[in-house]
Structures are given as C-alpha cells and as structure tokens.
Scaffold this active site. Sequence first.
Site, mmCIF file in Angstrom:
data_model
loop_
_atom_site.group_PDB
_atom_site.id
_atom_site.type_symbol
_atom_site.label_atom_id
_atom_site.label_comp_id
_atom_site.label_asym_id
_atom_site.label_seq_id
_atom_site.Cartn_x
_atom_site.Cartn_y
_atom_site.Cartn_z
ATOM 1 N N ASP A 91 -0.136 5.227 0.706
ATOM 2 C CA ASP A 91 -0.315 6.243 1.735
ATOM 3 C C ASP A 91 -0.387 5.598 3.116
ATOM 4 O O ASP A 91 -1.180 4.680 3.347
ATOM 5 C CB ASP A 91 -1.585 7.060 1.471
ATOM 6 N N ASP A 106 0.860 -1.179 0.000
ATOM 7 C CA ASP A 106 0.000 0.000 0.000
ATOM 8 C C ASP A 106 0.900 1.233 0.000
ATOM 9 O O ASP A 106 2.072 1.170 0.392
ATOM 10 C CB ASP A 106 -0.899 -0.028 1.235
#
Length: 276
Positions: free
Chosen positions: A23, A21
């Site tokens: 952010d 992932d």
Amino acid sequence: MIRERLNLFDDLSNQKAFFIDMDGVINKGFTLIPGAKEFVEKLKKGRYRFLFLTNNSYFTPGELRRKLLDMGIEVEVDNFYTSAMATASFIKYQKPGASAYVIGGKGLKTELESAGIKLTSSNPDYVVVGETEEYDYSRITEATLLIEEGAKFLATNPDITGPTPRGPVPACGALVAPIERVTGVRAYFLGKPNPIMMYWARKKLKVHTRNSFMIGDRMDTDIVGGLEAGMTCCLVLSGVTSMMDLARYPYQPDYIFESIADINPDTILSKWDRPR
C-alpha cells in the site's frame, strides 16, 4: 574456472532481490499506482527474485494474490511475505511445537497452524495479536490473564492505523495497547520495522543482504527496517512520506523516487556498489 563462473551465476545470493511494500507503493486501496504493473513485469522479465512485504497479517498470501490479480498484476502466492509469516517463523525457531492464544484473522491463524503451532487458550506459550475483526472485551481479558500467568506476548506489527477507502482504522498496534497497559508487559512486534522480518524474508528467497533492495513509502517502517537489516533502501513518494518529512529523521534512504515507476531494476546499484 568455467565451472566456478557457472556456479557464481547460479548462486542466487549474488543476484539482485527486491522486497516491496504494497500500500502506497504498488497500490492505494484497490487502485494501482501508475507504473507499478510495468515495474513488476520488469522483475519477471529479468528473472529477479522479489517479495511483496506487508505488515498486514489479516489476509493470506492467496487472498493478497487475488487482490493484485483483480488490479491487473499477476504473480505467484510465493511472491508474498506477511508479518503473520514472520511471526510463525519466529515462534517455530524459538520454540518448536509451541502453543499460542491468538487474537487475529485468518491469515495469522493459518500461518501459525502451518508452522505446527497449536492454537489454544489452555496454558499457551504465547499470546499473539494481529489484525482482526474479532476483538472484544472477553478476548482482551483472556489475553491479559494468560500473560499475567506467564505467556509471552507477541504481536504481528506495531502499526497504529491501517488504510481503508473511508480513512484510517485501528490496526495491530492499537489492539495491543490496552493489553500492554493492563499487564505492564510490552509486546514484541515481528513485522516491519523489526529487521527480523527482513531476515526471514531474505531467508525465504535465499539472497544476500548486499544485493537486497527494500522499496517502501514509510520512513518509520520500511526504510528504517531495511536500513537496520543492511539492505539498500528506496523511498517512494507515492504514499505516506513526503520530501518535507525527510528532515525529521536521523536516517535517510539510499534512493528517493517519485514512484516505483522511476526504479529500473536492471541499472539500480546496491549501496555497497555505488561510488562513494
């Protein structure tokens, strides 16, 4: 015997692969999380296969690459997999040559067109919603009528909000809600936590679930999505989820790290290979 060993070494399905992932794991806004650059360099040096897995459908992989480059991480366009790409792959598999009415940004429209999906408001097979700045009453009305006329309803991701430097803003899940309320039809979301996104991402890298690692900061998207896809799940505490939050979930990650800086791709073991 030697040939068999060489084939095993060359078989990408037997090598570790990392799905990361962005952010809260790699960056917060336009600031790198300490250790993120070094982790990516380890992946490159070890020739591990990896993808940055993001639910944001607004940006193209090229734009995401430039964003990381501006922060000091240099990777290839092929190192990104977005919810827009998962949506395009799903439609292409389900109905080759399909058409769609799209409320979404450049990233979504580009991926759909690249998959041979015709963008139209004339009797489309699907209505597809993603993050966009072009969202107004007329588009909501058109999407509503098309769904009531038989178009199937898809959306890129269920996130209600997305992060910005000023604070949370409406994301795809919020944009979908009015259309669901009016039509009574629930959208089918293709992004995390839907394990189908993990499937298409693994298919892109040609790797096996047994050797796949999902690294994320959200229990409700990254970790549960990786869990349901059979991946080894690594939660980092540099983003949304805290240690206090973990007790609320009926499922748990395989590993918990303060940040991505604490993950060593050379020594980490798949959950299938860890001593029980």
